[in-house]
Design a protein around this motif. Structure first.
Motif, PDB file in Angstrom:
ATOM      1  N   MET A   1      32.504  33.191  44.568  1.00 21.88           N
ATOM      2  CA  MET A   1      32.310  34.676  44.514  1.00 21.88           C
ATOM      3  C   MET A   1      30.936  34.841  44.355  1.00 21.88           C
ATOM      4  O   MET A   1      29.930  34.268  44.370  1.00 21.88           O
ATOM      5  CB  MET A   1      33.287  35.270  43.422  1.00 21.88           C
ATOM      6  CG  MET A   1      33.487  36.670  43.858  1.00 21.88           C
ATOM      7  SD  MET A   1      34.164  36.768  45.504  1.00 21.88           S
ATOM      8  CE  MET A   1      35.096  38.454  45.305  1.00 21.88           C
ATOM      9  N   GLN A   2      30.641  36.358  44.143  1.00 17.66           N
ATOM     10  CA  GLN A   2      29.231  36.825  43.945  1.00 17.66           C
ATOM     11  C   GLN A   2      28.503  36.576  42.676  1.00 17.66           C
ATOM     12  O   GLN A   2      29.205  36.449  41.745  1.00 17.66           O
ATOM     13  CB  GLN A   2      29.278  38.283  44.303  1.00 17.66           C
ATOM     14  CG  GLN A   2      29.632  38.618  45.660  1.00 17.66           C
ATOM     15  CD  GLN A   2      28.810  38.017  46.789  1.00 17.66           C
ATOM     16  OE1 GLN A   2      27.450  37.989  46.551  1.00 17.66           O
ATOM     17  NE2 GLN A   2      29.208  37.518  47.764  1.00 17.66           N
ATOM     18  N   LYS A   3      27.247  36.344  42.744  1.00 18.04           N
ATOM     19  CA  LYS A   3      26.559  36.170  41.434  1.00 18.04           C
ATOM     20  C   LYS A   3      25.312  37.126  41.314  1.00 18.04           C
ATOM     21  O   LYS A   3      24.598  36.935  42.145  1.00 18.04           O
ATOM     22  CB  LYS A   3      25.855  34.598  41.558  1.00 18.04           C
ATOM     23  CG  LYS A   3      26.833  33.273  41.672  1.00 18.04           C
ATOM     24  CD  LYS A   3      25.897  32.117  41.712  1.00 18.04           C
ATOM     25  CE  LYS A   3      26.912  31.059  41.782  1.00 18.04           C
ATOM     26  NZ  LYS A   3      28.348  31.054  41.655  1.00 18.04           N
ATOM     27  N   TYR A   4      25.523  38.162  40.634  1.00 27.14           N
ATOM     28  CA  TYR A   4      24.446  39.102  40.625  1.00 27.14           C
ATOM     29  C   TYR A   4      23.877  39.011  39.207  1.00 27.14           C
ATOM     30  O   TYR A   4      24.320  38.570  38.121  1.00 27.14           O
ATOM     31  CB  TYR A   4      25.255  40.601  40.504  1.00 27.14           C
ATOM     32  CG  TYR A   4      26.120  40.991  41.627  1.00 27.14           C
ATOM     33  CD1 TYR A   4      25.282  41.682  42.293  1.00 27.14           C
ATOM     34  CD2 TYR A   4      27.259  40.833  41.787  1.00 27.14           C
ATOM     35  CE1 TYR A   4      25.819  42.080  43.603  1.00 27.14           C
ATOM     36  CE2 TYR A   4      27.817  41.242  43.093  1.00 27.14           C
ATOM     37  CZ  TYR A   4      27.122  42.102  43.863  1.00 27.14           C
ATOM     38  OH  TYR A   4      27.826  42.153  45.017  1.00 27.14           O
ATOM     39  N   THR A  77      33.432  37.625  40.521  1.00 27.82           N
ATOM     40  CA  THR A  77      32.069  38.071  40.521  1.00 27.82           C
ATOM     41  C   THR A  77      31.659  37.875  39.027  1.00 27.82           C
ATOM     42  O   THR A  77      32.318  38.148  38.010  1.00 27.82           O
ATOM     43  CB  THR A  77      31.970  39.622  40.855  1.00 27.82           C
ATOM     44  OG1 THR A  77      32.605  39.816  42.070  1.00 27.82           O
ATOM     45  CG2 THR A  77      30.609  40.371  40.800  1.00 27.82           C
ATOM     46  N   TYR A 111      21.147  33.680  44.367  1.00 26.96           N
ATOM     47  CA  TYR A 111      22.226  34.654  43.860  1.00 26.96           C
ATOM     48  C   TYR A 111      22.301  35.808  44.877  1.00 26.96           C
ATOM     49  O   TYR A 111      21.637  35.835  45.959  1.00 26.96           O
ATOM     50  CB  TYR A 111      21.573  35.240  42.482  1.00 26.96           C
ATOM     51  CG  TYR A 111      21.211  34.463  41.510  1.00 26.96           C
ATOM     52  CD1 TYR A 111      22.263  34.107  40.416  1.00 26.96           C
ATOM     53  CD2 TYR A 111      19.941  33.879  41.453  1.00 26.96           C
ATOM     54  CE1 TYR A 111      21.585  33.193  39.308  1.00 26.96           C
ATOM     55  CE2 TYR A 111      19.658  32.907  40.534  1.00 26.96           C
ATOM     56  CZ  TYR A 111      20.208  32.547  39.487  1.00 26.96           C
ATOM     57  OH  TYR A 111      20.010  31.653  38.465  1.00 26.96           O
ATOM     58  N   ASN A 112      23.195  36.506  44.606  1.00 26.97           N
ATOM     59  CA  ASN A 112      23.437  37.789  45.559  1.00 26.97           C
ATOM     60  C   ASN A 112      21.971  38.420  45.643  1.00 26.97           C
ATOM     61  O   ASN A 112      21.237  38.615  44.771  1.00 26.97           O
ATOM     62  CB  ASN A 112      24.376  38.825  44.979  1.00 26.97           C
ATOM     63  CG  ASN A 112      24.502  39.881  45.968  1.00 26.97           C
ATOM     64  OD1 ASN A 112      23.904  40.786  46.233  1.00 26.97           O
ATOM     65  ND2 ASN A 112      25.925  40.048  46.703  1.00 26.97           N
ATOM     66  N   ILE A 175      28.179  47.297  43.861  1.00 27.45           N
ATOM     67  CA  ILE A 175      28.644  45.822  44.349  1.00 27.45           C
ATOM     68  C   ILE A 175      30.030  45.800  45.168  1.00 27.45           C
ATOM     69  O   ILE A 175      30.534  46.622  45.412  1.00 27.45           O
ATOM     70  CB  ILE A 175      28.849  44.782  43.159  1.00 27.45           C
ATOM     71  CG1 ILE A 175      30.137  45.357  42.166  1.00 27.45           C
ATOM     72  CG2 ILE A 175      27.676  44.768  42.226  1.00 27.45           C
ATOM     73  CD1 ILE A 175      30.539  44.375  41.206  1.00 27.45           C
TER      74      ILE A 175
END
Length: 175
Positions: A1-4, A77, A111-112, A175
């Protein structure tokens, strides 16, 4: 999934914001630098940024890569208190040479592309045992961090200087 990533200079409210996101159920990766400083103090070690920046940066990179890889297969996330590019910004700010391995890591562990940037905020800035910089030094680091992320083609979205709840809502709305 996303890495913020949530980044910015020291004392800008990042950890408080990440704690609030965690309380809402989001996985977070705590600030590696703070953990290393606490560990080094506990064992009377010298791998501290103001004593041996090379050692400290190497430890920080290893931990950040581990944290990144640890979240590689998660379906959730995840929010990171700083990312690998922060190491380069700190080295750059200290006029310390940047080994190719750091640049390679920034390119390998992306990352994102949207990064949340906490601006210097003197009203909430507090020194503690892990935050030794003056507010002016923290503001200078903020600019080095901003330049570094931009140089690696991240899109920066500056967080408003507002309540933690409003900052959380701001992030979640983007996001």
């Amino acid at each position: 999934m996303q890495k913020y990533i949530i980044t910015g200079g020291p004392g800008a409210g990042k950890s408080t914001l990440l704690n609030a996101l965690h309380q809402q159920g989001y996985p977070v990766s705590e600030e590696v630098s703070r953990v290393i400083i606490i560990e080094e103090h506990t064992k009377a070690g010298n791998c501290l940024p103001w004593v041996d920046l090379s050692c400290f940066a190497q430890k920080a990179l290893a931990r950040m890569v581990h944290n990144y890889q640890h979240t590689a297969t998660t379906p959730y996330t995840t929010f990171f208190d700083r990312g690998i590019p922060d190491i380069l910004a700190y080295l750059k700010d200290a006029k310390h040479p940047i080994a190719p391995a750091y640049i390679q890591a920034v390119n390998d562990y992306r990352y994102n592309p949207l990064v949340f940037l906490a601006p210097p905020w003197e009203e909430i800035y507090v020194n503690d045992s892990e935050r030794w910089q003056t507010f002016e030094e923290a503001a200078a680091l903020f600019h080095a961090i901003k330049e570094t992320y931009l140089s690696f083609n991240y899109t920066l979205l500056q967080l408003p200087k507002t309540s933690v709840e409003e900052r959380v809502n701001f992030i979640l709305s983007h996001i």
